[in-house]
Scaffold this motif. Structure first.
Motif: not given
Lengths: 439, 439
Positions: A301-315
Motif C-alpha cells: 500500500p502506497g498510501a492510507g492512514g494505517a499504512a502510513t502510520a505503520s511506517a511512521v511508528v517503525a521510524d
C-alpha cells in the motif's frame, strides 16, 4: 532500562491519530523491540476544539508546531502536518537544531528542503527519518539506505502514485477513457478535486527524487526530474500494449547512464511478465536493480492512514533503538548535484501509434523515415479501423491505426523520424509515443 | 573518524569470495554510509592451497574458524561455511562470547541453535545478523525486525525455495511431470543430487521457522513446522488450478490463529491475482500481512552468490554503523515456545481431486458425504477423461476426474468426508488434497 523516548506529534489528521493509537496499542512490543519505552507526551494540531476519537488525557497540547519542536520534554518530533513549507519547515529545523530526532511523512517538504534538513540532522546528531514519505508502509527507504548498503544500484523504478495506477488499471480492464476513470476515482476518494498533482506526475516526481538520492547519492531535487503525466493515454494504447505483451504504467525511473543519473516520470510500457506489470489498482511497487543481482521488487500500500502510520511508528522505533542513519545514506557533503536529463538523448525502445491516411503508401513512408534514422522495428501492427466497408477494407476517409515497437534507439531519432513522416502528410493527427522500460 | 571495522571471514566458497570482493569494491560507499571503514583482516577456509581468483595479500589466514573467531584483531566474525553444527556453531559462539558481532547466512544453524546464539549475542552485546539466511538479498529479516516494528503481524507466507518454484513453474507452463522437471533442475544445477531437502519442504521449513520467530516472537524451532513437499503434485492439478483461477506454489505459512501460531509448509493453491502467484522460476517472495494494512510483498532472488553476498555485506554495514538489533526482534526471554500445529484442526479452503468410477452415482455420493460434514462447495468441475467413446461419454472402465473447491472448513472434516467416500467404493485411487491460501 533506559528512560522512555518522549514523542511529540504535530498534526492529528488520519495519520497522526493512527500514530497515537498505534504507539499506545503496541507499547509493550515497542519497548521489547527497542529496549526502551515509547510515549507520546505532547501533540498539536490546527484545532484543539475539533472532536477526535482519541484519548489525549495526560498528553500536553502545545500552542504551535514550533513550540512542540522546541519543548525540552520532547526527544522525537513527529511532523504529520504536510505541506512543502511552513509551519512544517521551521518546526522540523528547530527540532533538529535542538539535537532532537525527527520523523516525517512529508515527501513535498523533503523533495524541496531535504538536503537542508539532512544537513541540520547531521550537524546536531539527531535522526531524520521519512520511511512513510515514499510508498507508505513499503520499506523502500530502509532497503535503499540500509538493506543494499553494500551493493551498487544501477536503476530504481516504480509505481509511486496509487491514483494513476488505479486509473490506468480501470482503463485497461474496462476499456474506459482517462476522463471517465478520473471522474470515478474522484467520486471514490482516490483522486483530489484538483487531480493535476497526481495525474500530471508531480507526486511521483517528488518521491522519485527521494529514491534517486538514496540510490545514487544525488542531492534530492524535484527540478531534476523530467515529468509527463497520464492524461494523453487512450484506451487503444492499453489494448495495443496488451496485444504486444506490455502494460502501461506511470513509472518513476532513476537510472545510472553513461551521461549521468537520469530521473524521469512518464507513462511507460513494461513487459507483462515483469513484477511491476502485475501491480494493479492503488497498490504501489518499487523495483531495485542492484549491480550483479536480479531485481528486488517491493509491493504494497502506497498510501492510507494505517499504512502510513505503520511506517511512521517503525521510524520512531528506530529512533528509540538509537539508530542514526544518514538521512540520504551518505554525508550531505558527498551528495552530488544533478540536472534534468535531456530526454532527447534518452535511449530505449518506443511504442508509436500513428493514424495512417492510406495504409499501403504510409507503411512504406514510415519504414523509409525510420530507416533514415537507423531505427529498427521489433514489431508493427496494423489495426482495422472502426469504419470499414462491406469487404473489410478501410473506408476512403477513415485513417488506419498503425502501431510500431522499436528496438532501443535515441528519442531524438524517433522525433526526427516522426517529424519527417508528418511532413510527408501521410498521417493524420499527432503520433502517440510511449517509452518502453525493459526489466 | 572511528577506526575501521575489522572483519574476519570463515568460508571462501562462492559467497565468501564475493563478500571479500564486494567489501573491497564498495569500500568508499561503505565508509560513507556507515561513517566507518570496513576491512577484511582475516579469513579461513577448508583448503588454503585451493586456487582462488581472490587477492588475499595482507589478509591474515587463520588456522581454524575458532581461531578466527577468537582473534582479538577481528571485530566482526562472518560465518559462511554452512552446516547446522560444527565447526560453525562453536566458532560463532566463541565470537559472540568475546563480545564480537557475527554475520551469517546459515539458516540451518539458526533454525537449530538460533535461540542459544541470540542469547549469547544479547548477553555480550554483539550483533547477530543473518539477513542472507532467508531470501538472500530480499530484505525480509530487516523488514520484519525493524520495518514493521510498530505493527502487529497476522500472517507471513512465502515462496522460500527456488528449486521447488522452478519445478512447479515448469510443470505448469509445459505440462511436464514432477520427475521430469526435477531431472532438468538437477541438470541445470537448480537442484541437488539428493533433492529431498528442497523438494520435501525442509529448506522452506527452516526459513519459515526464522520468519515466524521474527513475526510472532516464537522460539525458532524447525520441529514446530508441519511439512509436506511437492512430489505428489501432478500436471493435472496445475491445469485444474489454472482453470479455477489458482496457481500451486510451495508456501511456508506462519499465521496467528485462535489456537496459537500455526507454522506449515505445503503445496498451496493461491489466487492467480495475488502477488505471490506471479512469482515464477527460481525467484522467491514473502508476503507480510500487517494488522490493519494491505499486504506487503517482497520479491527477489532467494539464492545465488552475488545476492547472498549483498545481504551479508549489508549486515556487516549495520554492524559498522553500530546497529545492535535483537536477533529475533525481542529479548530472548520473551520468545515463546511453540508446538507443531495439529493440521487436522487447520481451517481453510481445500482443492480435492477424485477419480470417480461412475460419474452420476459418484457425484451424488460425494455431495452427501461432504454435506454430512457440513462442507460447502465453491465449485465443482467434472473433467472428461482421456478414454471417451464416440459420443463423448466416458468408456465404461475409465474413471472420471472430479475436482472440488470447498469453502473454509476444517481439515478433519475434509478427511472424514473423503474416508466415507472411499468406503463407498465410488472412487479409484487416493484423493488428491491441496490446501488453499486466500490473500
Amino acid at each position: 532500562m533506559v528512560a522512555p523516548l518522549r514523542v511529540g506529534i504535530a498534526g492529528l489528521g488520519t495519520v497522526g491519530a493512527e500514530v497515537v493509537r498505534l504507539i499506545e496499542e503496541q507499547s509493550r512490543a515497542l519497548a521489547e523491540r527497542s529496549g526502551r519505552g515509547v510515549r507520546v507526551v505532547a501533540v498539536t494540531a490546527r484545532s484543539k476544539a475539533k472532536k477526535r476519537s482519541l484519548d489525549l488525557r495526560g498528553i500536553h497540547w502545545a500552542k504551535s508546531p514550533l513550540d512542540l519542536a522546541s519543548d525540552p520534554n520532547v526527544d522525537c518530533f513527529v511532523e504529520l502536518m504536510g505541506g512543502s513549507g511552513e509551519p512544517a519547515l521551521s518546526a522540523i529545523e528547530a527540532a533538529l537544531k535542538a539535537g532532537k530526532s525527527v520523523v516525517t511523512a512529508n515527501k513535498a517538504l523533503i523533495a524541496k528542503h531535504g538536503v537542508r534538513l539532512a544537513k541540520a540532522a547531521e550537524k546536531h546528531g539527531g535522526a531524520f527519518n521519512y520511511e512513510a514519505a515514499v510508498g507508505a508502509a513499503i520499506p523502500v527507504i530502509k532497503t535503499l539506505r540500509e538493506g543494499l548498503a553494500g551493493t551498487g544500484v544501477s536503476r530504481v523504478y516504480g509505481i509511486l502514485n496509487g491514483t494513476c495506477n488505479y486509473i490506468l488499471t480501470r482503463m485497461e480492464q474496462e476499456g474506459l477513457s482517462f476522463a471517465e476513470c478520473l471522474k470515478d476515482a474522484q467520486r471514490l476518494g482516490y483522486a483530489e478535486a484538483n487531480p493535476s498533482f497526481d495525474v500530471d506526475g508531480h507526486d511521483t516526481a517528488q518521491k522519485l527524487a527521494i529514491l534517486a538520492s538514496l540510490a545514487f547519492g544525488t542531492r534530492v531535487a524535484q527540478s531534476a526530474v523530467y515529468v509527463e503525466g497520464i492524461s494523453s493515454i487512450a484506451p487503444e494504447d492499453l489494448r495495443a500494449a496488451e496485444e504486444l505483451g506490455y502494460r502501461v504504467k506511470l513509472l518513476g525511473v532513476a537510472v545510472r547512464t553513461a551521461k549521468g543519473i537520469e530521473q524521469r516520470v512518464h507513462p511507460t510500457m513494461v513487459p507483462k511478465s515483469s513484477s511491476i506489470a502485475q501491480v494493479m489498482g492503488v497498490t504501489n511497487a518499487v523495483t531495485i536493480d542492484g549491480e550483479g543481482i536480479p531485481p528486488i521488487t517491493l509491493v504494497g500500500p502506497g498510501a492510507g492512514g494505517a499504512a502510513t502510520a505503520s511506517a511512521v511508528v517503525a521510524d520512531i522505533a528506530d529512533v528509540a533503538r538509537g539508530i542514526r542513519a544518514k538521512p540520504f545514506g551518505r554525508p550531505v557533503e558527498r551528495l552530488r548535484d544533478t540536472t534534468k536529463a535531456p530526454m532527447e538523448r534518452h535511449e530505449g525502445g518506443y511504442y508509436i501509434r500513428l493514424m495512417a491516411r492510406d495504409l499501403a503508401g504510409t507503411a512504406a513512408t514510415i519504414a523509409t523515415r525510420l530507416a533514415e534514422q537507423k531505427i529498427s522495428l521489433e514489431s508493427i501492427v496494423q489495426r482495422h479501423p472502426e469504419g470499414v466497408d462491406a469487404n473489410g477494407a478501410p473506408k476512403k476517409a477513415a485513417p488506419v491505426p498503425v502501431i510500431l515497437i522499436t528496438y532501443a534507439t535515441s528519442e531524438d531519432a524517433v522525433y526526427r523520424a516522426l517529424e519527417a513522416v508528418q511532413r510527408d502528410k501521410v498521417i493524420s493527427g499527432r503520433p502517440q509515443v510511449i517509452r518502453i522500460e525493459k526489466n
